[in-house]
Design a protein around this motif. Sequence first.
Motif, short mmCIF file in Angstrom:
data_model
loop_
_atom_site.label_atom_id
_atom_site.label_comp_id
_atom_site.label_asym_id
_atom_site.label_seq_id
_atom_site.Cartn_x
_atom_site.Cartn_y
_atom_site.Cartn_z
N VAL A 133 10.16 3.19 27.18
CA VAL A 133 10.07 2.68 25.85
C VAL A 133 8.77 1.72 25.69
O VAL A 133 8.99 1.03 24.55
N GLY A 134 8.03 1.45 26.75
CA GLY A 134 6.90 0.83 26.80
C GLY A 134 7.07 -0.71 26.91
O GLY A 134 6.56 -1.61 26.85
N LYS A 135 8.49 -0.76 27.39
CA LYS A 135 8.87 -2.29 28.09
C LYS A 135 8.04 -2.62 29.22
O LYS A 135 7.63 -3.65 29.56
N PRO A 183 5.95 -1.03 21.94
CA PRO A 183 7.42 -0.24 21.62
C PRO A 183 7.71 0.07 20.62
O PRO A 183 8.36 1.18 20.15
N HIS A 184 7.25 -0.69 19.34
CA HIS A 184 7.73 -0.17 18.02
C HIS A 184 6.71 1.30 17.60
O HIS A 184 7.25 2.13 16.84
N ASN A 235 8.97 4.07 19.43
CA ASN A 235 10.15 4.16 18.47
C ASN A 235 9.69 4.99 17.18
O ASN A 235 10.62 5.88 16.76
N ARG A 251 16.42 3.39 21.79
CA ARG A 251 17.18 3.00 22.94
C ARG A 251 18.41 2.21 22.68
O ARG A 251 18.19 1.20 22.06
N VAL A 252 19.42 2.62 23.53
CA VAL A 252 20.54 1.53 23.60
C VAL A 252 20.30 0.74 24.81
O VAL A 252 20.15 1.48 25.94
N PHE A 253 20.58 -0.64 24.90
CA PHE A 253 20.22 -1.39 26.04
C PHE A 253 21.45 -1.46 26.75
O PHE A 253 22.67 -1.14 26.48
N ARG A 269 14.76 -6.43 19.79
CA ARG A 269 15.46 -5.39 19.03
C ARG A 269 14.78 -4.81 18.11
O ARG A 269 14.47 -3.74 17.72
N ASN A 306 11.32 -4.94 17.81
CA ASN A 306 10.28 -3.96 18.06
C ASN A 306 10.64 -2.65 18.60
O ASN A 306 10.20 -1.69 18.65
N TYR A 307 11.92 -2.59 19.15
CA TYR A 307 12.55 -1.20 19.82
C TYR A 307 13.11 -0.50 18.67
O TYR A 307 13.83 0.43 18.78
N THR A 308 13.23 -1.17 17.33
CA THR A 308 13.44 -0.53 16.28
C THR A 308 12.32 0.09 15.53
O THR A 308 12.72 0.57 14.26
N GLY A 309 11.27 -0.05 16.03
CA GLY A 309 10.08 0.75 15.41
C GLY A 309 9.52 -0.12 14.34
O GLY A 309 8.46 0.07 13.48
N LEU A 310 9.70 -1.66 14.30
CA LEU A 310 9.24 -2.48 13.48
C LEU A 310 8.10 -3.45 14.34
O LEU A 310 8.49 -3.80 15.42
N ASN A 311 6.96 -3.50 13.67
CA ASN A 311 6.07 -4.40 14.52
C ASN A 311 6.22 -5.90 13.77
O ASN A 311 5.97 -6.19 12.63
#
Lengths: 252, 395
Positions: free
Chosen positions: A50-52, A72-73, A76, A82-84, B237, B239-244
């Motif tokens: 996921v790019g982390k 990451p965005h 996505n 992803r669920v952490f 969260r 960023n991992y939700t697709g928002l910059n």
Amino acid sequence: MGILEVKGVHKRFGGLQALGNVNLSVKENTVHAIIGPNGAGKSTLLNCLVGKLIPDSGSVMFDGQSVLGRKPHEINQMGISRVFQTPEIFTDLTVIENVMIPCFAKRDGAFRLHGIESVQDEKGIIEQAEQMLADVNMLDKRNMHAGSMSRGDKRRLEMAMCLVQEPKLLLLDEPTAGMARADTNNTIDLLKEIKEKRDITMAIIEHDMHVVFSLAERITVLAQGTPLVEETPENIKGHPKVREAYLGEAQV
Amino acid sequence: MLGLNAKDSRFMLIVVALTLLTPFILNPFPADSALAQFNAGYPALMQRFAIYGLMAIGFNILFGLTGYLSFGHAAFLGVGSYASVWMFKLLSMNVIPALIAATLVSGVFALAIGYVSLRRSGIYFSILTLAFAEMCYRLAYSVLTPITNGETGLQITLSDPRILDGAPTSSSLPTPGFFGLKMNAAHTIDIAGWSFTFSVGYYFCAVIALIGFYLSLRIFRSPFGMMLRAVKSNQQRMNYTGLNSRPYTLAAFVISGMYAGLAGGLLAAMDPLAGAERMQWTASGEVVLMTIVGGVGTLMGPVLGAGFIKYCENIFSKINESVLHSWFSFLPDGVEDVVTWIFARFVGEGWHLTLGVMFMLIVTFLPGGLVEGGKRLAARRKKKSDADAAKHPAE
Ligand SMILES: Nc1ncnc2c1ncn2[C@@H]1O[C@H](COP(=O)(O)OP(=O)(O)OP(=O)(O)O)[C@@H](O)[C@H]1O
Ligand SMILES: [Mg+2]
């Protein structure tokens, strides 16, 4: 060719080799479980997807495109949610707002300056979020402060936030950890239902073998950063290498 | 109404009413009474309430919603003032081009400073903004003297071109105005012992501040506002939700910078003069204090905080030793001197000491600021009236 192709991925943390030559292929529309003892590198592998984290070497292809070097965005937006392992939610926001945000991200992309419209007028988004909350049996908690909920509810909320995006690939890092038995079973049912309703690929990390054997179609066993075997659930149960990896751990 | 729901419309109407009635509300004491020195209903002070309130409203969009604490917003205030005075010099004494220039130029500055500073978060972000503001302040004093007129400050002169206004008709300096209305025009009404002053300057600032408040209300209720709260809550969260998150924080930074620039422009419109000291870090710190004292992340908080601090500044810095002597004259001589000496440390030049003490008290006992204080009072009153109702069920 799977929807996700991991080839020759290595990752070191200082002197520790967390991932050593990981190859993994996840086929479209399957549930693929990744199991392994603590510290095997399962979360590290997801972080590379996921790019982390950026792998030291190797390639990660999703849907025919490399994810390496993407933010990451962006990953996505390509279709990976992803669920952490510890729930990552917007603790200061209400439950419904938590689900609305991924809806906005899906509809409007990574950034949109909608500063004058009112949230209340976004009827479509609200409906979508409420429907999702109903699907995970959380509609009664709609206006609750997300941070004040139990750990199990936070996990369910996080799952709802990922599912509402209708990702092509859903990565779940121990989605039932810290849940009561009943909640675990609900989660299994929910994931099965999602699986039936939509075309979705899932990669799931799990210690709870009940969950793994209820859901998974393929299982990869990871130990000390390297995949040992990849098999169907039936063949994994008595596999000698798996017993070896888990020696001293819970019986498989 | 105007895209607000019923509750927000009512709220907005109350704010409008309070703002328009400020000359009455802040003048509760008759002009020749001993308490008249606690009145705040005169134009210079009310203008400052509106201007710094506007700045704090904008600052709250950044700090209150995203949690990014900027220590450099005074730079935008200063830039706004300089830009306005230049408009007064070159173009016209009409405040409209001046305010537009103030907002736009400070927006450009905010874009540049925000673009760099937002690469870091937390304390590093605060330090970066502080460093940039300090740089602006130093530059204004040194290399940029041709633009800023250094220590003297930028002023209008009779020989300025002012191409839209035509040749000067009188030998005195012109005053800024809104088309025909001069900013320093005022009208005083005497009712019984009270004296109320209505000035064009205050009402002009008040209208701009109200527009600023309305826009911030819309931003708070918008999806954009929700995203900003998401940044504060869990950027990972997000960023991992697709928002910059970066452009969201940058937009908030630029918007708040433009509010500060507009406030700086208004300061210049009230008094066409711009000095570098407006950009000093203490000025940046002041807007942080205003927001915290009033209530971070609340709509009304920053305005209340700005009013509170500017009021205290005004009142406490006006009190001097002779006033204190007259207050404590009932005490025996030796005691009076001691008491006066102690209180004198906290007033006049020393009013910052009072501000410090009040800030500590508020942060310790009312972490949510004045707004929380108001809420607690309301809750207590409600509890009491509920209890009374329970005691007398028949009524
Ligand atoms: N950021 C990091 N820096 C240094 N070491 C790390 C980092 N992240 C993980 N590790 C180490 O890498 C190894 C693999 O960790 P990882 O979290 O991937 O394991 P895991 O399989 O998810 O274990 P668990 O089942 O406990 O979640 C561990 O030894 C861990 O201590
Ligand atoms: Mg893990």
